[in-house]
Design a protein around this motif. Sequence first.
Motif, PDB file in Angstrom:
ATOM      1  N   SER A 276      21.416  36.839 101.092  1.00 52.92           N
ATOM      2  CA  SER A 276      21.593  36.799  99.915  1.00 52.92           C
ATOM      3  C   SER A 276      20.712  37.003  99.478  1.00 52.92           C
ATOM      4  O   SER A 276      21.253  38.022  99.175  1.00 52.92           O
ATOM      5  CB  SER A 276      20.218  35.738 100.251  1.00 52.92           C
ATOM      6  N   VAL A 277      20.982  36.365  97.851  1.00 50.79           N
ATOM      7  CA  VAL A 277      20.594  37.058  96.438  1.00 50.79           C
ATOM      8  C   VAL A 277      19.989  36.952  96.061  1.00 50.79           C
ATOM      9  O   VAL A 277      19.353  36.085  95.065  1.00 50.79           O
ATOM     10  CB  VAL A 277      22.242  37.453  95.452  1.00 50.79           C
ATOM     11  N   SER A 278      18.443  37.916  95.721  1.00 47.55           N
ATOM     12  CA  SER A 278      17.144  37.788  95.355  1.00 47.55           C
ATOM     13  C   SER A 278      17.668  37.699  93.673  1.00 47.55           C
ATOM     14  O   SER A 278      18.041  38.347  93.269  1.00 47.55           O
ATOM     15  CB  SER A 278      15.518  38.725  95.858  1.00 47.55           C
ATOM     16  N   ASN A 279      16.933  36.851  92.655  1.00 50.11           N
ATOM     17  CA  ASN A 279      16.682  37.176  91.599  1.00 50.11           C
ATOM     18  C   ASN A 279      18.197  35.940  90.983  1.00 50.11           C
ATOM     19  O   ASN A 279      18.411  36.812  89.911  1.00 50.11           O
ATOM     20  CB  ASN A 279      16.170  38.558  91.101  1.00 50.11           C
ATOM     21  N   LEU A 280      19.086  35.937  91.418  1.00 48.51           N
ATOM     22  CA  LEU A 280      20.073  35.521  91.315  1.00 48.51           C
ATOM     23  C   LEU A 280      20.050  33.959  89.898  1.00 48.51           C
ATOM     24  O   LEU A 280      19.428  33.192  90.416  1.00 48.51           O
ATOM     25  CB  LEU A 280      20.928  34.976  92.450  1.00 48.51           C
ATOM     26  N   LYS A 281      20.457  34.634  89.122  1.00 46.10           N
ATOM     27  CA  LYS A 281      20.708  33.799  87.825  1.00 46.10           C
ATOM     28  C   LYS A 281      21.081  32.451  87.960  1.00 46.10           C
ATOM     29  O   LYS A 281      22.370  32.423  88.719  1.00 46.10           O
ATOM     30  CB  LYS A 281      21.461  34.329  86.235  1.00 46.10           C
ATOM     31  N   GLY A 282      20.569  31.427  87.115  1.00 43.17           N
ATOM     32  CA  GLY A 282      21.193  30.278  87.157  1.00 43.17           C
ATOM     33  C   GLY A 282      20.315  29.393  88.564  1.00 43.17           C
ATOM     34  O   GLY A 282      21.053  27.799  88.301  1.00 43.17           O
ATOM     35  N   LEU A 283      20.542  29.919  89.471  1.00 50.24           N
ATOM     36  CA  LEU A 283      19.469  28.714  90.821  1.00 50.24           C
ATOM     37  C   LEU A 283      18.039  28.164  89.827  1.00 50.24           C
ATOM     38  O   LEU A 283      17.923  27.063  90.764  1.00 50.24           O
ATOM     39  CB  LEU A 283      18.497  29.831  91.907  1.00 50.24           C
ATOM     40  N   LYS A 284      17.135  28.070  88.503  1.00 48.56           N
ATOM     41  CA  LYS A 284      16.321  27.385  88.726  1.00 48.56           C
ATOM     42  C   LYS A 284      17.477  25.664  88.060  1.00 48.56           C
ATOM     43  O   LYS A 284      17.067  24.809  87.953  1.00 48.56           O
ATOM     44  CB  LYS A 284      15.898  28.030  87.202  1.00 48.56           C
ATOM     45  N   PHE A 285      18.744  25.872  88.103  1.00 45.56           N
ATOM     46  CA  PHE A 285      19.757  24.541  87.575  1.00 45.56           C
ATOM     47  C   PHE A 285      19.208  24.343  89.130  1.00 45.56           C
ATOM     48  O   PHE A 285      20.293  22.962  89.020  1.00 45.56           O
ATOM     49  CB  PHE A 285      20.771  25.216  86.579  1.00 45.56           C
ATOM     50  N   LEU A 286      19.842  24.119  90.085  1.00 47.14           N
ATOM     51  CA  LEU A 286      20.098  23.792  91.139  1.00 47.14           C
ATOM     52  C   LEU A 286      19.404  22.377  91.179  1.00 47.14           C
ATOM     53  O   LEU A 286      19.631  21.239  91.498  1.00 47.14           O
ATOM     54  CB  LEU A 286      19.623  24.736  92.473  1.00 47.14           C
ATOM     55  N   ASN A 287      18.321  22.304  90.887  1.00 49.47           N
ATOM     56  CA  ASN A 287      17.779  21.458  91.181  1.00 49.47           C
ATOM     57  C   ASN A 287      17.661  19.946  89.819  1.00 49.47           C
ATOM     58  O   ASN A 287      18.389  18.618  90.892  1.00 49.47           O
ATOM     59  CB  ASN A 287      15.757  21.624  91.559  1.00 49.47           C
ATOM     60  N   PRO A 288      17.705  20.271  89.108  1.00 48.70           N
ATOM     61  CA  PRO A 288      18.438  19.444  87.608  1.00 48.70           C
ATOM     62  C   PRO A 288      19.165  18.907  87.948  1.00 48.70           C
ATOM     63  O   PRO A 288      19.614  17.717  88.097  1.00 48.70           O
ATOM     64  CB  PRO A 288      18.256  20.280  86.597  1.00 48.70           C
ATOM     65  N   ILE A 289      20.287  19.836  88.433  1.00 48.24           N
ATOM     66  CA  ILE A 289      22.284  19.536  88.978  1.00 48.24           C
ATOM     67  C   ILE A 289      21.867  18.560  89.700  1.00 48.24           C
ATOM     68  O   ILE A 289      22.615  17.857  90.162  1.00 48.24           O
ATOM     69  CB  ILE A 289      22.759  20.602  88.709  1.00 48.24           C
ATOM     70  N   TYR A 290      21.528  19.055  90.818  1.00 49.47           N
ATOM     71  CA  TYR A 290      21.286  18.061  92.207  1.00 49.47           C
ATOM     72  C   TYR A 290      20.731  16.655  92.012  1.00 49.47           C
ATOM     73  O   TYR A 290      21.337  15.651  92.339  1.00 49.47           O
ATOM     74  CB  TYR A 290      20.461  18.409  93.596  1.00 49.47           C
ATOM     75  N   ASN A 291      19.953  16.926  91.263  1.00 49.00           N
ATOM     76  CA  ASN A 291      19.948  15.086  90.546  1.00 49.00           C
ATOM     77  C   ASN A 291      20.363  14.144  89.756  1.00 49.00           C
ATOM     78  O   ASN A 291      20.798  13.104  90.039  1.00 49.00           O
ATOM     79  CB  ASN A 291      18.273  15.234  89.817  1.00 49.00           C
ATOM     80  N   TYR A 292      21.063  15.271  88.441  1.00 49.05           N
ATOM     81  CA  TYR A 292      21.810  14.595  87.546  1.00 49.05           C
ATOM     82  C   TYR A 292      23.005  14.047  88.867  1.00 49.05           C
ATOM     83  O   TYR A 292      23.730  12.429  88.508  1.00 49.05           O
ATOM     84  CB  TYR A 292      22.508  15.769  86.930  1.00 49.05           C
ATOM     85  N   ILE A 293      23.579  14.655  89.771  1.00 48.85           N
ATOM     86  CA  ILE A 293      24.934  13.980  90.316  1.00 48.85           C
ATOM     87  C   ILE A 293      24.096  12.926  90.785  1.00 48.85           C
ATOM     88  O   ILE A 293      25.070  11.756  91.195  1.00 48.85           O
ATOM     89  CB  ILE A 293      25.292  15.523  91.383  1.00 48.85           C
ATOM     90  N   ALA A 294      22.762  12.676  92.207  1.00 48.60           N
ATOM     91  CA  ALA A 294      23.131  11.300  92.481  1.00 48.60           C
ATOM     92  C   ALA A 294      22.582  10.579  91.968  1.00 48.60           C
ATOM     93  O   ALA A 294      22.827   9.758  92.131  1.00 48.60           O
ATOM     94  CB  ALA A 294      20.853  12.171  93.518  1.00 48.60           C
ATOM     95  N   HIS A 295      22.118  11.084  90.958  1.00 55.74           N
ATOM     96  CA  HIS A 295      21.789   9.360  90.083  1.00 55.74           C
ATOM     97  C   HIS A 295      22.902   9.677  89.208  1.00 55.74           C
ATOM     98  O   HIS A 295      22.692   8.502  88.157  1.00 55.74           O
ATOM     99  CB  HIS A 295      20.699   9.887  89.484  1.00 55.74           C
ATOM    100  N   LYS A 296      23.963  10.298  89.043  1.00 59.91           N
ATOM    101  CA  LYS A 296      25.518   9.637  88.194  1.00 59.91           C
ATOM    102  C   LYS A 296      24.577   9.523  87.147  1.00 59.91           C
ATOM    103  O   LYS A 296      25.722   8.898  85.983  1.00 59.91           O
ATOM    104  CB  LYS A 296      26.222   9.051  89.119  1.00 59.91           C
ATOM    105  N   GLN A 297      24.726  11.275  85.930  1.00 60.89           N
ATOM    106  CA  GLN A 297      23.856  11.577  85.028  1.00 60.89           C
ATOM    107  C   GLN A 297      24.769  12.715  84.658  1.00 60.89           C
ATOM    108  O   GLN A 297      25.081  13.430  84.056  1.00 60.89           O
ATOM    109  CB  GLN A 297      22.430  11.649  85.165  1.00 60.89           C
ATOM    110  N   THR A 298      25.644  11.686  83.150  1.00 59.97           N
ATOM    111  CA  THR A 298      26.946  12.268  82.335  1.00 59.97           C
ATOM    112  C   THR A 298      25.748  14.079  81.732  1.00 59.97           C
ATOM    113  O   THR A 298      24.051  13.814  81.424  1.00 59.97           O
ATOM    114  CB  THR A 298      26.547  11.986  81.113  1.00 59.97           C
ATOM    115  N   VAL A 299      26.053  14.851  81.509  1.00 56.03           N
ATOM    116  CA  VAL A 299      24.901  16.150  81.314  1.00 56.03           C
ATOM    117  C   VAL A 299      25.462  16.693  79.835  1.00 56.03           C
ATOM    118  O   VAL A 299      26.747  16.823  79.993  1.00 56.03           O
ATOM    119  CB  VAL A 299      24.363  16.746  82.329  1.00 56.03           C
TER     120      VAL A 299
END
Length: 346
Positions: free
Chosen positions: A146-169
């Motif tokens: 694992s890499v601590s403080n890896l940039k971009g991890l904050k986007f995991l949850n919103p992207i997951y939801n966008y994919i699950a709900h078929k939302q254009t971004v």
Amino acid sequence: MPSNKNALIRYKTIDNCLRNRYRKWTLDDLVEACSLALYDMEGITKGVSVRTVQNDIQIMRSDKLGYNAPIEVYDHKYYRYADSDYCIMNMPMSQNDLDIMQEVVDILRQFQDFDQFSEMSDVVGRLQDKLSVSKYNRKPIIHFDSVSNLKGLKFLNPIYNYIAHKQTVRIMYKSFNAKESIEYIMYPYLLKEFRNRWFLFGSKSNNMTLYNLALDRIESIEAVDVAYRENPDFDTEHYFDNVIGVSKNIHQSPRQVKFWASEEQSRYIKTKPLHPSQKLIYENPEDGSCIFRIIVCLNYELYSVLMSYGPGIKLLSPRNAVNYLKKQLQEAARLYDEDIPNLPEP
């Protein structure tokens, strides 16, 4: 735990009966109680046989399931627990059970970056508290990269939801070589992890070109009011079957890649294949070196893996890949023959 759910219902029913000290329980009483429980919980109307309950009592008495229940018969016909405080739900866990649960907790904790697993994380946290490593006086025996403080991890949850709900971004993205950010209107399809980096796969809205964007280069992401579209050429289940890493054009065809490996590296490569398609096609009986074949798409990650073996591997085909890798290795070797200007003293 027994694999048969009906058996588990019977065990719990017998346990509840025998813990009730205000009633005398005959074998027929236990049969009737089990039959009623199965009807209430599973809608089973055929009832339970005496032989089945007798077998259940023997299993509960034994250590087959770890119960070791102190079931006794008194007055030649009634059943009860010799220990009035006994309950099958309170039986102590073995050290092996504790160790297994600890490793399961360690694995589940790898999902902590996803809000979708927040409820599970709460459970995992409570389990972790109960299964504290210090409490059981042992060190962890599984460790994940694992890499601590890896940039971009904050986007995991919103992207997951966008994919699950078929939302254009709309994504603002800045690659390593770019001076300015680029805007992407994208249909997101898949999140993929490779070597501790996360990538988003999706199609641009204007031409359906498939892109993979590293999350650590994403500057912002938001939903936009653009109709979502699927890409019929992107099969999220099998797209990566013939690729090492994440780099692949959507219509790129795999190639037959052959490489020679020294005896030392061959021993390692045999046990840890570079790709599931790997085949041993020749083994030199004199020096133990081998020739292997894999069928994959040519990409940066493939070359990176091959170069990581240093002099222990030589790429044999295809020719264009050989020429590319040879040039890369020559340039790398040249660095050691030339002085790098303005390099501080080590």
